[in-house]
Design an enzyme around this catalytic site. Structure first.
Site, PDB file in Angstrom:
ATOM      1  N   ILE A 186       0.890  -1.164   0.000  1.00 43.90           N
ATOM      2  CA  ILE A 186       0.000   0.000   0.000  1.00 43.90           C
ATOM      3  C   ILE A 186       0.924   1.208   0.000  1.00 43.90           C
ATOM      4  O   ILE A 186       1.825   1.297   0.843  1.00 43.90           O
ATOM      5  CB  ILE A 186      -0.905   0.065   1.244  1.00 43.90           C
ATOM      6  N   GLU A 199       2.962  -7.483   6.426  1.00 47.53           N
ATOM      7  CA  GLU A 199       4.221  -7.183   7.112  1.00 47.53           C
ATOM      8  C   GLU A 199       4.445  -5.690   7.038  1.00 47.53           C
ATOM      9  O   GLU A 199       4.062  -5.043   6.065  1.00 47.53           O
ATOM     10  CB  GLU A 199       5.416  -7.892   6.451  1.00 47.53           C
ATOM     11  N   TYR A 231      -2.593   0.561  10.910  1.00 52.39           N
ATOM     12  CA  TYR A 231      -3.027  -0.840  10.962  1.00 52.39           C
ATOM     13  C   TYR A 231      -3.687  -1.162  12.301  1.00 52.39           C
ATOM     14  O   TYR A 231      -4.726  -1.820  12.333  1.00 52.39           O
ATOM     15  CB  TYR A 231      -1.862  -1.786  10.673  1.00 52.39           C
TER      16      TYR A 231
END
Length: 185
Positions: free
Chosen positions: A103, A137, A149
């Protein structure tokens, strides 16, 4: 009818909004005050995508890696604003798992919620493809990404030693995951 075995929770649960389409990342755009549009990544996007990648990362992916992801039919999206690509995301999905591969938001557009938008779109697509959990990751040095996240429900479940190249050798990766629960009825 067979009963599905209950999955062992590996991370915090996530739910999809009632009535949302479980397959199309474009559905994430609907009804939100967001400036920009998502569309599937195409090979003719790769120059713009790679230009963002090399501005954003010290150790960028090659154009060949992006091309291989598209040829493998991985879900891949570009974020378009004012007729320009300003971000992108890719993931793999197989069986009951999905894996966020990349991303990225152009450095000049970071901090406006665009990464969150792309992450939510990927989770939406993962759910639509039958994933029960999503993994990723992240470098421990990317505090902003880790905060994003966590705020979206991902939890740290492990560490991969010496996973990423770094200026002074290698850097570990934090492994994070979110458990996807079925939509509430």
């Amino acid at each position: 009818r067979q009963r599905r075995r209950q999955a062992r929770p590996v991370a915090a649960p996530a739910r999809i909004a009632p009535g949302a389409s479980p397959v199309n990342a474009l559905a994430v755009d609907a009804g939100r005050a967001f400036q920009g549009a998502l569309r599937p990544m195409r090979e003719d996007d790769l120059d713009a995508v790679h230009a963002i990648e090399i501005r954003a990362y010290e150790f960028p992916w090659t154009v060949g890696i992006f091309r291989d992801c598209l040829r493998a039919d991985y879900p891949a999206w570009v974020l378009r604003q004012d007729e320009r690509t300003t971000g992108y995301s890719l993931m793999s999905a197989a069986a009951d798992e999905a894996h966020v591969l990349n991303i990225c938001i152009a450095p000049s557009h970071q901090g406006g919620g665009h990464g969150r938008h792309l992450l939510r779109a990927l989770v939406h697509v993962a759910r639509g493809r039958g994933a029960e959990r999503v993994f990723l990751e992240v470098r421990p040095s990317t505090i902003g990404a880790i905060a994003l996240y966590h705020s979206e429900g991902f939890n740290e479940i492990g560490r991969r030693p010496r996973y990423y190249p770094a200026r002074d050798g290698r850097e570990d990766a934090l492994v994070m995951a979110i458990e996807l629960l079925p939509p509430e009825q």
